[in-house]
Design a protein around this motif. Sequence first.
Motif, PDB file in Angstrom:
ATOM      1  N   ASN A   1       0.890  -1.091   0.064  1.00 44.39           N
ATOM      2  CA  ASN A   1      -0.089  -0.012  -0.037  1.00 44.39           C
ATOM      3  C   ASN A   1       0.799   1.275   0.083  1.00 44.39           C
ATOM      4  O   ASN A   1       2.006   1.264   0.646  1.00 44.39           O
ATOM      5  N   VAL A   2       0.283   2.139  -0.756  1.00 42.02           N
ATOM      6  CA  VAL A   2       1.181   3.721  -0.615  1.00 42.02           C
ATOM      7  C   VAL A   2       0.218   4.639   0.015  1.00 42.02           C
ATOM      8  O   VAL A   2      -1.086   4.721  -0.159  1.00 42.02           O
ATOM      9  N   GLY A   3       0.754   5.224   0.983  1.00 46.07           N
ATOM     10  CA  GLY A   3       0.305   6.532   1.771  1.00 46.07           C
ATOM     11  C   GLY A   3       0.868   7.837   1.395  1.00 46.07           C
ATOM     12  O   GLY A   3       1.977   8.044   1.298  1.00 46.07           O
ATOM     13  N   ILE A   4       0.091   8.659   1.199  1.00 46.38           N
ATOM     14  CA  ILE A   4       0.437  10.164   0.864  1.00 46.38           C
ATOM     15  C   ILE A   4      -0.386  10.931   2.171  1.00 46.38           C
ATOM     16  O   ILE A   4      -1.449  10.956   2.163  1.00 46.38           O
ATOM     17  N   GLY A   5       0.518  11.465   3.034  1.00 49.81           N
ATOM     18  CA  GLY A   5      -0.056  11.986   4.178  1.00 49.81           C
ATOM     19  C   GLY A   5      -0.448  11.006   5.371  1.00 49.81           C
ATOM     20  O   GLY A   5      -1.001  11.547   6.375  1.00 49.81           O
ATOM     21  N   THR A   6      -0.142   9.692   5.160  1.00 48.22           N
ATOM     22  CA  THR A   6      -0.385   8.798   6.167  1.00 48.22           C
ATOM     23  C   THR A   6       0.723   7.728   6.043  1.00 48.22           C
ATOM     24  O   THR A   6       1.235   7.586   5.201  1.00 48.22           O
ATOM     25  N   GLU A   7       0.829   7.284   7.358  1.00 47.59           N
ATOM     26  CA  GLU A   7       1.806   6.204   7.340  1.00 47.59           C
ATOM     27  C   GLU A   7       1.278   4.948   7.251  1.00 47.59           C
ATOM     28  O   GLU A   7       1.963   3.801   7.506  1.00 47.59           O
ATOM     29  N   THR A   8      -0.182   4.659   7.407  1.00 46.68           N
ATOM     30  CA  THR A   8      -0.734   3.491   7.591  1.00 46.68           C
ATOM     31  C   THR A   8      -2.011   3.270   6.609  1.00 46.68           C
ATOM     32  O   THR A   8      -3.370   3.614   6.977  1.00 46.68           O
ATOM     33  N   PRO A   9      -1.581   3.321   5.235  1.00 46.60           N
ATOM     34  CA  PRO A   9      -2.744   3.529   4.412  1.00 46.60           C
ATOM     35  C   PRO A   9      -3.411   2.226   4.543  1.00 46.60           C
ATOM     36  O   PRO A   9      -3.243   1.009   4.715  1.00 46.60           O
ATOM     37  N   ASP A  10      -4.954   2.407   4.311  1.00 47.42           N
ATOM     38  CA  ASP A  10      -5.845   1.210   4.255  1.00 47.42           C
ATOM     39  C   ASP A  10      -6.166   0.364   3.108  1.00 47.42           C
ATOM     40  O   ASP A  10      -6.667  -0.507   3.139  1.00 47.42           O
ATOM     41  N   GLY A  11      -5.475   1.092   1.994  1.00 48.87           N
ATOM     42  CA  GLY A  11      -5.859   0.480   0.508  1.00 48.87           C
ATOM     43  C   GLY A  11      -4.400   0.785  -0.341  1.00 48.87           C
ATOM     44  O   GLY A  11      -3.354   1.078   0.137  1.00 48.87           O
ATOM     45  N   LYS A  12      -4.663   0.164  -1.417  1.00 49.45           N
ATOM     46  CA  LYS A  12      -3.437   0.309  -2.265  1.00 49.45           C
ATOM     47  C   LYS A  12      -2.938   1.672  -2.376  1.00 49.45           C
ATOM     48  O   LYS A  12      -1.802   2.028  -2.567  1.00 49.45           O
ATOM     49  N   LEU A  13      -3.845   2.860  -2.384  1.00 52.63           N
ATOM     50  CA  LEU A  13      -3.450   4.351  -2.287  1.00 52.63           C
ATOM     51  C   LEU A  13      -4.469   4.927  -1.378  1.00 52.63           C
ATOM     52  O   LEU A  13      -5.645   4.869  -1.414  1.00 52.63           O
ATOM     53  N   GLU A  14      -3.694   5.554  -0.537  1.00 55.56           N
ATOM     54  CA  GLU A  14      -4.571   6.532   0.574  1.00 55.56           C
ATOM     55  C   GLU A  14      -4.128   7.855   0.498  1.00 55.56           C
ATOM     56  O   GLU A  14      -2.866   8.090   0.726  1.00 55.56           O
ATOM     57  N   ILE A  15      -4.850   8.786   0.241  1.00 60.41           N
ATOM     58  CA  ILE A  15      -4.180  10.113   0.553  1.00 60.41           C
ATOM     59  C   ILE A  15      -5.136  10.927   1.549  1.00 60.41           C
ATOM     60  O   ILE A  15      -6.245  10.878   1.675  1.00 60.41           O
ATOM     61  N   ALA A  16      -4.206  11.452   2.433  1.00 58.97           N
ATOM     62  CA  ALA A  16      -5.051  11.832   3.727  1.00 58.97           C
ATOM     63  C   ALA A  16      -4.251  13.241   4.304  1.00 58.97           C
ATOM     64  O   ALA A  16      -3.134  13.896   3.796  1.00 58.97           O
ATOM     65  N   SER A  17      -5.032  14.016   4.596  1.00 60.70           N
ATOM     66  CA  SER A  17      -4.690  15.486   4.902  1.00 60.70           C
ATOM     67  C   SER A  17      -5.164  16.014   6.294  1.00 60.70           C
ATOM     68  O   SER A  17      -6.629  15.693   6.654  1.00 60.70           O
ATOM     69  N   ASN A  18      -4.601  16.889   7.033  1.00 65.08           N
ATOM     70  CA  ASN A  18      -5.086  17.439   8.503  1.00 65.08           C
ATOM     71  C   ASN A  18      -5.680  18.663   7.911  1.00 65.08           C
ATOM     72  O   ASN A  18      -6.347  19.434   8.756  1.00 65.08           O
ATOM     73  N   THR A  19      -5.739  19.108   6.652  1.00 67.11           N
ATOM     74  CA  THR A  19      -6.503  20.397   6.188  1.00 67.11           C
ATOM     75  C   THR A  19      -7.088  20.253   5.167  1.00 67.11           C
ATOM     76  O   THR A  19      -7.375  18.976   4.610  1.00 67.11           O
ATOM     77  N   SER A  20      -7.682  21.072   4.494  1.00 66.15           N
ATOM     78  CA  SER A  20      -8.838  21.004   3.482  1.00 66.15           C
ATOM     79  C   SER A  20      -8.092  20.245   2.618  1.00 66.15           C
ATOM     80  O   SER A  20      -6.772  20.437   1.908  1.00 66.15           O
ATOM     81  N   LEU A  21      -8.513  19.089   1.804  1.00 62.21           N
ATOM     82  CA  LEU A  21      -7.897  18.181   0.726  1.00 62.21           C
ATOM     83  C   LEU A  21      -8.739  18.479  -0.516  1.00 62.21           C
ATOM     84  O   LEU A  21      -9.863  18.252  -0.535  1.00 62.21           O
ATOM     85  N   SER A  22      -7.819  18.749  -1.430  1.00 60.55           N
ATOM     86  CA  SER A  22      -8.335  18.720  -2.754  1.00 60.55           C
ATOM     87  C   SER A  22      -7.515  17.952  -3.698  1.00 60.55           C
ATOM     88  O   SER A  22      -6.301  18.295  -3.620  1.00 60.55           O
ATOM     89  N   SER A  23      -7.907  17.223  -4.437  1.00 54.05           N
ATOM     90  CA  SER A  23      -7.073  16.376  -5.445  1.00 54.05           C
ATOM     91  C   SER A  23      -7.540  16.647  -6.971  1.00 54.05           C
ATOM     92  O   SER A  23      -8.636  16.852  -7.270  1.00 54.05           O
ATOM     93  N   TYR A  24      -6.447  16.870  -7.837  1.00 54.50           N
ATOM     94  CA  TYR A  24      -6.722  17.448  -9.005  1.00 54.50           C
ATOM     95  C   TYR A  24      -6.183  16.157 -10.006  1.00 54.50           C
ATOM     96  O   TYR A  24      -4.937  15.726  -9.910  1.00 54.50           O
TER      97      TYR A  24
END
Length: 181
Positions: free
Chosen positions: A25-48
């Motif tokens: 699994n790959v995590g962006i903004g997390t050290e423990t991703p729940d799936g193949k890719l998880e993007i997490a943020s403690n602020t407003s998150l927008s993905s483009y």
Amino acid sequence: FAVADISGVPIFDVNSSGVSYFDGNVGIGTETPDGKLEIASNTSLSSYVTQYTNDADGAELVIRTARGTESTPIQYNTNDSAGRLLFQAYTSSGAFRDAASIESVMESGFSNAYGGLRFNYMPTTSPYVLTEGMRLKANGNVGIGTIPDTKLHVAGNIRATGQTLYLSTSSTFNKIALNGT
């Protein structure tokens, strides 16, 4: 370059051809991703997904599905889902819970992917499971509270504003005027 685990098995590889490989699994903004890719943020998150092009096609986010395995995929079955956007919210139970979803529904045609969309909601009373509220079929029929067999099929009462209903079987319209009651 590559990074390997303690036994020498590659877990991360980037080569000069631009092909990258991640094992696990790959995590962006997390050290423990729940799936193949998880993007997490403690602020407003927008993905483009941004594409600059000189043609009319826009950027795409592609969700693909096949039965079988990656090495031996096989065709889908009628009523399979080719993908789903699932919306979840963090609740007072201390966990993320399903709130709504938009899901593809494969209707038929194994050489072509004939499919519609199913819009699911979470009811306010038990049982608390995602429930189909509206369907758009591959032939353009829309059903609210039912699977449609006509262009618009509604199960239940309908409320509309205005006082005129127009019905047509040709290029001329028949008018039904309602008188405020």
